[in-house]
Scaffold this active site. Structure first.
Site, short mmCIF file in Angstrom:
data_model
loop_
_atom_site.label_atom_id
_atom_site.label_comp_id
_atom_site.label_asym_id
_atom_site.label_seq_id
_atom_site.Cartn_x
_atom_site.Cartn_y
_atom_site.Cartn_z
N GLY A 122 0.79 -1.22 0.00
CA GLY A 122 0.00 0.00 0.00
C GLY A 122 0.81 1.27 0.00
O GLY A 122 0.85 1.99 -0.99
N ASP A 123 1.48 1.56 1.11
CA ASP A 123 2.22 2.82 1.24
C ASP A 123 3.25 2.98 0.11
O ASP A 123 3.29 4.00 -0.57
CB ASP A 123 2.93 2.87 2.59
CG ASP A 123 2.00 2.59 3.74
OD1 ASP A 123 1.22 3.48 4.08
OD2 ASP A 123 2.03 1.47 4.27
N GLY A 139 -7.38 -2.08 0.49
CA GLY A 139 -6.54 -0.93 0.80
C GLY A 139 -6.79 0.26 -0.10
O GLY A 139 -7.93 0.66 -0.33
N GLU A 140 -5.72 0.84 -0.63
CA GLU A 140 -5.84 2.07 -1.42
C GLU A 140 -5.36 1.91 -2.85
O GLU A 140 -6.09 2.22 -3.79
CB GLU A 140 -5.06 3.21 -0.75
CG GLU A 140 -5.14 4.53 -1.51
CD GLU A 140 -4.60 5.71 -0.74
OE1 GLU A 140 -4.05 6.62 -1.38
OE2 GLU A 140 -4.73 5.74 0.50
#
Length: 356
Positions: free
Chosen positions: A16-17, A255-256
């Site tokens: 994710g990040d 998630g994103e």
């Protein structure tokens, strides 16, 4: 003329990040910017970015940022990570302080439009006298938009799904649908598999918790006996993952980063939001569903809400609903609306030009 950018990311979730940070870095470099990406853990780039770094990008260890000679023209701290104090001093030492941006998490909640672009004066510490600007990605023209590379949709339009599947050693059987699964651990997985087995399905499972669960169910002989076959996928590059979404008829994402890419794929999808112990994830999920389903067919909206809530553990799983949300029409309409908005990197570049 290109500017120099510093992007900082602390890796909490390798997918994710760092996934969002890398897409941002790569898109900026592709548009003629020079970017240093500072990471506390770059290990995921080994599979995420095979073949080496594109021109204009340097990936550096977070700890070395303290000895950087000068800060860039634009400094981005992703997801509220705090910059090293020594680097903030370098920022303050510039004749013209850099544009300092806090790139926030993606949300459809109302506060995003209210908070996007707000300035936070620094009254203490090495950055005293400087201003940090909040930048919120989002789904409306009053937000920072979404990451979308130039030419992405044109590239997808030329995509040959059959050829890509063959390159991965996969083949769609006659009358078989393809479903991709990228998920956190999920108690509803057995119910999902039972529903998928209702029609011929090839389930392509990404590395992580979902693969682990599938292997456990297989060892327990708890997988459906017919109607469903599955394949454990290797780690895919970001481009490879995009193509998986394009090749599938239905995508389960989390998630994103994968959540946004599923929307650009223009295919029906089910989102598993990141669980938060205080229950804040439920409000975030509802806020997006309100936006995503606004103006849609009432029956489709009802079925979609039921599946998404069931997949996120917010209500009991209701069998037999998947076929109701497999129509691509709504996904394409939603993508068309998003495409009419200015993408995130274009907005960042515009902001940098104004302040530069």
């Amino acid at each position: 003329m290109g500017q120099h950018w510093d992007i900082f990311c602390r890796v909490i979730d390798n997918y994710g990040d760092i996934g969002v940070s890398w897409r941002l870095t790569r898109d900026l470099a592709a548009r003629g910017q020079s970017v240093r990406l500072w990471l506390d853990d770059a290990s995921a780039l080994a599979w995420m970015v095979p073949g080496g770094l594109p021109p204009g990008i340097n990936v550096l260890p977070w700890d070395q940022s303290s000895s950087a000679q000068e800060a860039g023209d634009v400094v981005i701290e992703t997801f509220g990570c705090e910059l090293p104090e020594a680097f903030v001093r370098r920022m303050a030492q510039r004749a013209k302080p850099p544009l300092w941006i806090n790139l926030e998490y993606l949300s459809a909640e109302p506060y995003v439009e209210r908070s996007h672009g707000l300035s936070s004066p620094q009254f203490s510490g090495p950055g005293r006298g400087m201003h940090k600007q909040f930048f919120y990605p989002g789904f409306s023209a009053r937000t920072g938009g979404l990451l979308r590379e130039t030419g992405l949709l044109a590239e997808q339009a030329d995509f040959d799904a059959q050829a890509w599947l063959a390159s991965q050693g996969l083949e769609r059987r006659p009358n078989e649908r393809i479903v991709s699964l990228f998920a956190y651990a999920n108690a509803a997985l057995p119910q999902l598999l039972a529903d998928l087995a209702g029609e011929p399905t090839l389930l392509l499972v990404c590395p992580g918790a979902a693969q682990t669960q599938m292997l456990e169910l297989q060892a327990q002989q708890a997988l459906p006996k017919a109607g469903l076959r599955w394949q454990a996928l290797p780690y895919l590059s970001q481009d490879g993952y995009d193509r998986l979404l394009w090749a599938s008829d239905l995508n389960f994402v989390r998630g994103e980063d994968s959540f946004v890419r599923a929307q650009w794929a223009g295919k029906p999808f089910v989102w598993q939001i990141y669980y938060q112990h205080d229950g804040a994830h439920a409000a975030k999920l509802e806020a997006f569903m309100d936006l995503y389903l606004r103006g849609s067919d009432a029956h489709l909206a009802q079925q979609t809400r039921a599946i998404w809530r069931g997949w996120n553990g917010l209500q009991a799983w209701q069998p037999g609903l998947l076929s109701q949300v497999a129509d691509r029409t709504h996904a394409l309409t939603w993508r068309e609306d998003l495409t009419s908005q200015t993408d995130l990197v274009s907005q960042l570049l515009g902001l940098a030009r104004k302040t530069g």
